[in-house]
Design a protein around this motif. Structure first.
Motif, PDB file in Angstrom:
ATOM      1  N   GLY A  22       1.238  -8.793  -4.105  1.00  0.00           N
ATOM      2  CA  GLY A  22      -0.172  -8.712  -4.495  1.00  0.00           C
ATOM      3  C   GLY A  22      -0.695  -7.298  -4.402  1.00  0.00           C
ATOM      4  O   GLY A  22      -1.489  -6.854  -5.239  1.00  0.00           O
ATOM      5  N   GLU A  23      -0.231  -6.571  -3.391  1.00  0.00           N
ATOM      6  CA  GLU A  23      -0.678  -5.179  -3.260  1.00  0.00           C
ATOM      7  C   GLU A  23      -0.154  -4.309  -4.395  1.00  0.00           C
ATOM      8  O   GLU A  23      -0.824  -3.379  -4.833  1.00  0.00           O
ATOM      9  CB  GLU A  23      -0.282  -4.632  -1.885  1.00  0.00           C
ATOM     10  CG  GLU A  23      -1.341  -4.976  -0.850  1.00  0.00           C
ATOM     11  CD  GLU A  23      -0.828  -4.934   0.587  1.00  0.00           C
ATOM     12  OE1 GLU A  23       0.313  -4.475   0.813  1.00  0.00           O
ATOM     13  OE2 GLU A  23      -1.579  -5.398   1.468  1.00  0.00           O
ATOM     14  N   VAL A  74       1.987 -11.116  -0.152  1.00  0.00           N
ATOM     15  CA  VAL A  74       0.901 -10.147  -0.035  1.00  0.00           C
ATOM     16  C   VAL A  74       1.346  -8.762  -0.505  1.00  0.00           C
ATOM     17  O   VAL A  74       0.594  -8.052  -1.185  1.00  0.00           O
ATOM     18  CB  VAL A  74       0.359 -10.127   1.414  1.00  0.00           C
ATOM     19  CG1 VAL A  74      -0.642  -8.998   1.614  1.00  0.00           C
ATOM     20  CG2 VAL A  74      -0.285 -11.480   1.738  1.00  0.00           C
ATOM     21  N   PRO A  82      -4.046  -9.684  -3.431  1.00  0.00           N
ATOM     22  CA  PRO A  82      -3.349  -9.830  -2.137  1.00  0.00           C
ATOM     23  C   PRO A  82      -4.137 -10.705  -1.159  1.00  0.00           C
ATOM     24  O   PRO A  82      -3.535 -11.552  -0.478  1.00  0.00           O
ATOM     25  CB  PRO A  82      -3.210  -8.384  -1.626  1.00  0.00           C
ATOM     26  CG  PRO A  82      -4.010  -7.520  -2.537  1.00  0.00           C
ATOM     27  CD  PRO A  82      -4.244  -8.266  -3.801  1.00  0.00           C
ATOM     28  N   GLU A  83      -5.453 -10.522  -1.102  1.00  0.00           N
ATOM     29  CA  GLU A  83      -6.276 -11.317  -0.184  1.00  0.00           C
ATOM     30  C   GLU A  83      -6.210 -12.800  -0.549  1.00  0.00           C
ATOM     31  O   GLU A  83      -6.048 -13.661   0.316  1.00  0.00           O
ATOM     32  CB  GLU A  83      -7.732 -10.822  -0.235  1.00  0.00           C
ATOM     33  CG  GLU A  83      -8.722 -11.638   0.577  1.00  0.00           C
ATOM     34  CD  GLU A  83      -8.405 -11.659   2.072  1.00  0.00           C
ATOM     35  OE1 GLU A  83      -7.727 -10.728   2.541  1.00  0.00           O
ATOM     36  OE2 GLU A  83      -8.818 -12.622   2.763  1.00  0.00           O
TER      37      GLU A  83
END
Lengths: 474, 474
Positions: free
Chosen positions: A237-238, A234, A352-353
């Motif tokens: 992803g951010e 995550v 990220p989600e």
């Protein structure tokens, strides 16, 4: 069917030059499927390796007369089952039609046969100071014809677009054996419907592409490389979302998780997994100062997203090795067991989600999911790995596969970013586009393939009759 | 038909909100055609200005029931007759559906209704530090919906591509009134056939586009301008070929000949025609040093091709004025009399040859041909001007028009680079693609427009029955 199909193989042997029809059963078997491990496939009645368009026309005409399905293939590196044989079909392998017909430096285009290997075209273009951008990870093996069939993407697509963006025109064998030219050779053109664009990504269901005219760019600019390790998927992803929000367009932005890093290390002993859990590789290629600014901006995005370690790579050989490792991720993971490959694509800010949801699904279904991703354009490749004997895990993996597809759709994404629908994503496509748009697909298929012979059952199931009140059919 | 159509107008008046159906005969007449001076047009039975997709769906459903043709239009700036009414049709003007629904800075996309004016979208994007590139010369008036219908090009397309390159997805009303979503919102996607791409450039013959999702770029880079005057059209054409051969990709490369320069001078007193016979305007936008090198390279190409005067413009206001003059060329020439507008596109290296052939045809047919061109991508707009009363000249111009089309095809070009086929290029399209590919067009039209109501007779004639042995029909 069997008798008729045997008859066809003999007929093709008679009408085609010697050596075109494959007879060895083991060789024939090797042409029966692509690399989509879990997609079903049948037994071809004949496998043919034509060398000229006239031969392809002949094959199509004979198949149209008998209503025999045709399944086309390039190198067979597809990951959705799009090139899988159906029982009694003719498989046409384009591997022997592999000439680069011409490269025109001034008009910036190349004319190639479908069997040309992607990397070979790129190399030949480079000799003329030109660049063919689409670079699927399979570029050392996959062919331009296969790339056209699936509208293949790749690493540099985040900045430079996908195969369709480079196909200007083509020669194709359509219908009952008609040879046509679609598209154009000019920079622009709006004469009629975009039939060349329609053929790209149609996975062999609308006809066979026998020559392709691609647009080229000037020699590739020098790239700068930015490397970052992150603790979690995550967080990586951010960093991807941060790059998008910063307005920087990287020339590549690739994610490789710890499972993939370890698989590559186990195979090639590169020590990649010692650096951290999740690796992000960024590149940018604006010239001069602008490129420096881009690279600094990407590095800041990595840092602000909590990279455990990040730097601008100053050693071009090290940078090349890192990207080579990225390309090895898939074959490295394949060594661990049968792999079910996802190809969902979501809006960049939702990377990220989506990664969080994939992790949740892996835990919930107790399966091993490794992740590589063309993260910069939101195109994620969760790889579900099971051990060959574990039938229960395999079933859980298949459930997880469909769930990931649904989550991507729920986030406004698509079920396939670059691999195509083939057999594995048929349910996903139906879910994504709905019955009316699927009806439009069927109507086009029926219109352009009146004999019903081109790769039937790929992309969507065939044979359903229209429901009452349905506008588009069949 | 007349009675039924009157009935339809009344029905639409009843089922749509007040003010949607136009009644004033003069206003109705103004909606009966686009700007293709010489294309025929009929009398619409009704003109409607919907404000919502639900209204469009209602109109389509009613027309499908009665088999009444629908002709969609944006601002009516088309140059091929694509938006011309047929007798008894319903004209749908999208001018009131002109909302910019959203601009997403992070995902770099905008969602707009079809009636949004091109320049308005560009302005709105600029406020978010973003750029919508396609910039037809009609940008101050033409709408995104019309741009999508014709796959409009423009000045910057030589480097940044045309409308299709920016359309990610759309909402459309198709068939008998079904509302569908085609394409996607993600950076990549290969889920099924490229129906969104098929709709782009289909000139309203496959359905009505009611919302468009376009991809955006980061804020436009600063441009450098290079100006050159040439004695002859062919010399200017040679400069264009030289730029292509030098491997420079300009962000614009426009040609304006002495007829157009004089027409603009007569109207706006800019003194442009005093500088020489043919004006080439080049622009480039690489950042920093790379941009300097590009500009120098373009200047050298102008010089080597024999420019009578050439320079790099250092005054941004002067450069803007020159490009504004380019945009005024068409309306300036229109002031001289009815204009028949060509839109051929040839390979870049053949621009000088094509210009020579156009000059030869002008002499041979004794007609006045003015030339403007997006020369950098080989897209030429010879403008045939006649005086309103001279019927013989008009006939000669029409013959010359078809001859220019044939010469473009002979040079490996296309009959329309960016204006579309409409009515004026139907013979040219047939010539360019041949009967089989035209049959594929008809088959797709029949498949996606089963009621036969969407802009029938545009792009190709309708109603022909398939010949015996023809694969694609009808």
């Amino acid at each position: 069917m069997a008798v008729m199909s045997e008859g066809l193989a003999a007929e093709l042997e008679r009408v085609l030059p010697a050596g075109r029809v494959v007879h060895d059963p083991d060789v024939m078997a090797s042409y029966a499927h692509d690399e989509a491990e879990w997609a079903p496939y049948g037994k071809p009645a004949a496998v043919v390796r034509p060398r000229e368009t006239a031969e392809v026309r002949e094959i199509v005409a004979r198949c149209a007369e008998r209503g025999v399905p045709i399944v086309a293939r390039g190198a067979g590196t597809g990951l959705s089952g799009g090139a899988n044989a159906v029982d009694g079909c003719v498989v046409i392998s384009f591997e022997a039609m592999n000439a680069i017909v011409s490269i025109d430096r001034n008009e910036r285009l190349a004319v190639v046969q479908p069997g040309v290997v992607n990397d070979d075209l790129r190399r030949a273009c480079a000799e003329h100071g030109l660049w063919y951008p689409p670079d699927p990870a399979s570029a050392p093996w996959s062919t331009i014809g296969g790339n056209v069939a699936t509208n293949a993407g790749g690493l540099c697509c985040v900045k430079y677009g996908v195969t369709r963006d480079y196909v200007l025109g083509m020669e194709a064998v359509v219908g009952r054996g008609e040879v046509v030219r679609l598209g154009r050779r000019t920079a622009k053109g709006v004469a009629g419907y975009d039939l060349a664009g329609l053929m790209v990504g149609s996975e062999g269901t609308l006809g066979l592409v026998t020559e392709i005219t691609v647009r080229l760019r000037g020699a590739r600019a020098e790239e700068r490389t930015i490397v970052g390790y992150f603790d979690t998927l995550v967080a990586a992803g951010e960093a991807v979302a941060a790059v998008a929000a910063a307005g920087v367009v990287p020339s590549a932005l690739e994610l490789i998780d710890r499972h993939c890093l370890r698989a590559v290390d186990d195979w090639r002993h590169m020590g990649l997994s010692e650096g951290g859990n999740v690796l992000l590789l960024g590149r940018c290629d604006a010239p001069g100062r602008a490129g420096e600014e881009e690279a600094d901006a990407i590095l800041r995005c990595f840092e602000s997203a909590g990279a455990t370690w990040s730097t601008r790579s100053t050693d071009p050989e090290e940078a090349e090795a890192l990207f080579a490792a990225r390309r090895l991720a898939y074959p490295a993971v394949e060594r661990l067991g049968p792999v079910l490959t996802e190809d969902v694509c979501v809006p960049r800010m939702l990377v990220p989600e989506m990664l969080a949801r994939i992790e949740r699904i892996a835990t919930e279904y107790d399966i091993h999911i490794a992740n590589v991703a063309h993260a910069g354009d939101g195109n994620l490749h969760p790889l579900m790995i099971t051990s060959p004997e574990d039938e229960a895990a395999r079933e859980r993996a298949q459930e997880a596969f469909e769930l990931i597809v649904d989550e991507a759709i729920a986030l406004g994404g698509t079920v396939t970013g670059e691999h195509g629908v083939g057999l594995l994503k048929r349910r996903g496509l139906e879910e994504e586009v709905g019955p009316v748009v699927l009806g439009m697909h069927r109507a086009i298929k029926e219109a352009l393939d009146p004999a019903g012979i081109f790769n039937p059952g790929k992309v969507f199931a065939v044979g359903d009759r229209p429901s009452p009140g349905q506008t588009f059919g069949p």
